[in-house]
Design an enzyme around this catalytic site. Structure first.
Site, PDB file in Angstrom:
ATOM      1  N   TYR A 145       0.852  -1.190   0.000  1.00 51.04           N
ATOM      2  CA  TYR A 145       0.000   0.000   0.000  1.00 51.04           C
ATOM      3  C   TYR A 145       0.884   1.235   0.000  1.00 51.04           C
ATOM      4  O   TYR A 145       1.831   1.313   0.773  1.00 51.04           O
ATOM      5  CB  TYR A 145      -0.906   0.002   1.232  1.00 51.04           C
ATOM      6  CG  TYR A 145      -1.798   1.213   1.362  1.00 51.04           C
ATOM      7  CD1 TYR A 145      -2.835   1.450   0.461  1.00 51.04           C
ATOM      8  CD2 TYR A 145      -1.625   2.131   2.399  1.00 51.04           C
ATOM      9  CE1 TYR A 145      -3.656   2.560   0.583  1.00 51.04           C
ATOM     10  CE2 TYR A 145      -2.447   3.242   2.533  1.00 51.04           C
ATOM     11  CZ  TYR A 145      -3.469   3.454   1.620  1.00 51.04           C
ATOM     12  OH  TYR A 145      -4.285   4.554   1.760  1.00 51.04           O
ATOM     13  N   ASP A 240       9.363   2.961  -0.273  1.00 50.45           N
ATOM     14  CA  ASP A 240       8.299   3.608   0.484  1.00 50.45           C
ATOM     15  C   ASP A 240       8.495   3.237   1.947  1.00 50.45           C
ATOM     16  O   ASP A 240       8.129   2.142   2.372  1.00 50.45           O
ATOM     17  CB  ASP A 240       6.922   3.176  -0.033  1.00 50.45           C
ATOM     18  CG  ASP A 240       5.788   3.862   0.731  1.00 50.45           C
ATOM     19  OD1 ASP A 240       6.094   4.627   1.678  1.00 50.45           O
ATOM     20  OD2 ASP A 240       4.613   3.627   0.376  1.00 50.45           O
ATOM     21  N   LYS A 268       4.210   9.242   8.816  1.00 54.86           N
ATOM     22  CA  LYS A 268       3.974   8.641  10.140  1.00 54.86           C
ATOM     23  C   LYS A 268       4.932   9.165  11.223  1.00 54.86           C
ATOM     24  O   LYS A 268       4.710  10.256  11.725  1.00 54.86           O
ATOM     25  CB  LYS A 268       3.965   7.125  10.005  1.00 54.86           C
ATOM     26  CG  LYS A 268       2.795   6.704   9.074  1.00 54.86           C
ATOM     27  CD  LYS A 268       2.402   5.264   9.051  1.00 54.86           C
ATOM     28  CE  LYS A 268       1.082   5.133   8.283  1.00 54.86           C
ATOM     29  NZ  LYS A 268       1.097   4.281   7.122  1.00 54.86           N
TER      30      LYS A 268
HETATM   31  C1  LIG Z   1       0.433   4.732   5.692  1.00 56.57           C
HETATM   32  C2  LIG Z   1       1.189   4.495   4.456  1.00 56.57           C
HETATM   33  C3  LIG Z   1       1.090   5.354   3.347  1.00 56.57           C
HETATM   34  C4  LIG Z   1       0.082   6.478   3.273  1.00 56.57           C
HETATM   35  O1  LIG Z   1       0.306   7.477   4.227  1.00 56.57           O
HETATM   36  P1  LIG Z   1      -0.903   8.468   4.603  1.00 56.57           P
HETATM   37  O2  LIG Z   1      -0.267   9.450   5.531  1.00 56.57           O
HETATM   38  O3  LIG Z   1      -1.966   7.622   5.222  1.00 56.57           O
HETATM   39  O4  LIG Z   1      -1.366   9.094   3.336  1.00 56.57           O
HETATM   40  C5  LIG Z   1       1.920   5.131   2.256  1.00 56.57           C
HETATM   41  N1  LIG Z   1       2.797   4.120   2.248  1.00 56.57           N
HETATM   42  C6  LIG Z   1       2.921   3.271   3.291  1.00 56.57           C
HETATM   43  C7  LIG Z   1       3.925   2.171   3.231  1.00 56.57           C
HETATM   44  C8  LIG Z   1       2.111   3.413   4.421  1.00 56.57           C
HETATM   45  O5  LIG Z   1       2.208   2.544   5.428  1.00 56.57           O
END
Ligand SMILES: *Cc1c(COP(=O)(O)O)cnc(C)c1O
Length: 433
Positions: A145, A240, A268
């Site tokens: 994701y 990511d 995060k």
């Molecule tokens: C949470 C997450 C996102 C998206 O971040 P948001 O702040 O919710 O838009 C993208 N990539 C990874 C790996 C994530 O865990």
């Protein structure tokens, strides 16, 4: 455990006001059924709901709260920033400070741009990769994701998987047409794709430790292959690390594996609980971003003083403690191995992959002995997970509300806290039918 009367009343009202009653699908309890628990406050490793129940928290706002909730230094930093004003739309020195921290701690980053969410970070990194290479095609892995970006909302795991909408209505065939999907950890698949189409691929985006199909660490061979093939073909490798950054190691998964991606996306933890994202990499690539370069990306509230202050306080607390990741790793390992042996005793087949401050309890299907990709993750026994989840709630323990999410620990998750959780888990395993 007191009745969830207040939670139910508030959530019923929310259903009339907000789609599905939530502002993000991951909170809707779609994977476990029942009514989401409405929270009131949090402190250290604990969450408190509106009915007066306390829970040991393994969600930690889906990752950010690695110092525990309401860390005094983070709260003080936010309060102090607020005194000076909550947004200026002009440069501040604090933006330099957080950039310096990120650049010092993440090996591959020489320049960094702040945005407001992980989704913005991945969207912008993809645009930059396409702008730099002049190519269109991007590669993503099934079950990873990367936020709700159109071109990445294909086979996207996590809440999208729980809701069974891996391909969302509203994502046009055109938006997804240049996205090539491969199975996670599939070395041969990567090699044959690059052998045939390497010259057309702008970038590969990957969670080096996947967290959105449950915690599934990338194999060394897989990640090394991605590095080698993208380098050979002039494609950009994007790690990511919105989840894994500052969570699996001080320098993220790239430090843990010793692999240098071209671009890194963050979020995060770098916001310390406030909305932030970031993307960065070699200065030469990052200088293609406007106004230094031609790839456009902007944000009214980007580098917001409150979010930046919370991020700086969080990263400084991490940097000043040489044992920080040893503590996080210790808590996670104690949790994962404890859950594994408790399940073994109860005769329930599980796997508990973990890495740094990430772990998942997978209720394995009869045909699997481990989870390495979305195929094995998606076969897990979701009904058993749901029963286990509610059994833990009854015992004051808040696990993520889906088989496909990752559990997180903080420095406040002491041995005593973990052991309390393991006692609850022992009873919960025994209660499974
Ligand atoms: C949470 C997450 C996102 C998206 O971040 P948001 O702040 O919710 O838009 C993208 N990539 C990874 C790996 C994530 O865990």
């Amino acid at each position: 455990m007191k009745s969830g009367e207040n939670s139910r009343r508030i959530f019923d009202r929310a259903l009339t006001l907000i789609p599905g009653g939530v502002n993000s699908p991951a909170r809707a309890f779609g994977g476990v059924g029942g009514t989401p628990i409405v929270m009131k406050r949090a402190n250290g490793p604990y969450l408190y709901d509106v009915d007066g129940n306390r829970y040991i928290d393994y969600v930690l706002s889906w990752g950010p709260m690695i110092l525990g909730h309401c860390h005094p230094k983070v709260n003080a930093a936010i309060a102090q920033a607020l005194e000076n004003g909550s947004s200026f739309g002009a440069p501040t020195e604090a933006e330099n400070l957080i950039a310096e921290l990120i650049i010092r701690m993440i090996p591959s980053i020489e320049k960094v741009r702040l945005v407001n969410s992980g989704t913005e970070a991945t969207m912008s990194a993809i645009r930059l990769a396409r702008g730099r290479t002049g190519r269109s095609k991007i590669v993503k892995f099934i079950g990873c994701y990367h936020g709700h970006v159109d071109s990445l909302l294909v086979a996207a795991g996590s809440a999208a998987a729980t809701l069974s909408i891996p391909n969302s209505p509203g994502v046009t065939p055109g938006a997804a047409a240049d996205t090539i999907l491969l199975e996670y950890n599939d070395v041969a698949g990567v090699k044959s794709l690059f052998a045939e189409h390497g010259g057309e691929i702008a970038c590969v985006i990957v969670e080096p430790v996947a967290g959105n199909m449950g915690c599934v660490p990338g194999s060394r061979e897989f990640l090394n292959t991605l590095r080698a093939e993208t380098s050979r073909c002039g494609s950009i490798l994007i790690f990511d690390e919105v989840m894994s950054g500052f969570r699996v190691a001080r320098g993220g998964a790239q430090e843990y594996y010793g692999i240098k991606p071209d671009l890194t996306t963050l979020g995060k933890i770098i916001g310390g609980g406030l909305p932030v994202g970031a993307y960065g990499g070699a200065a030469e690539i990052m200088d293609e971003v406007a106004p230094a370069g031609k790839v456009y990306q902007a944000g009214t509230l980007s580098g917001n003083p409150l979010a930046t202050a919370a991020g700086i306080a969080t990263l400084m607390a991490i940097e000043s403690d040489p044992d920080f990741y040893a503590k996080i790793e210790r808590a996670t390992t104690r949790l994962a191995t404890g859950l594994q042996s408790s399940a073994d005793r109860a005769g329930i087949k599980v796997a508990t992959p973990h890495c740094g401050g990430m772990a998942t309890l997978f209720f394995l299907s009869d045909e699997d002995s481990c989870v390495t990709n979305w195929t094995s993750s998606s076969r897990c026994k979701r009904e058993l997970f749901a029963q286990f989840f509610w059994s833990l709630i009854e015992r004051g323990t808040y696990f993520p509300c889906s088989q496909f999410e990752t559990m997180f620990t903080s420095v406040d998750h002491s041995d005593a806290i973990i052991d309390e959780t393991l006692e609850a888990a022992d009873a919960a395993f025994k209660s499974l039918r």
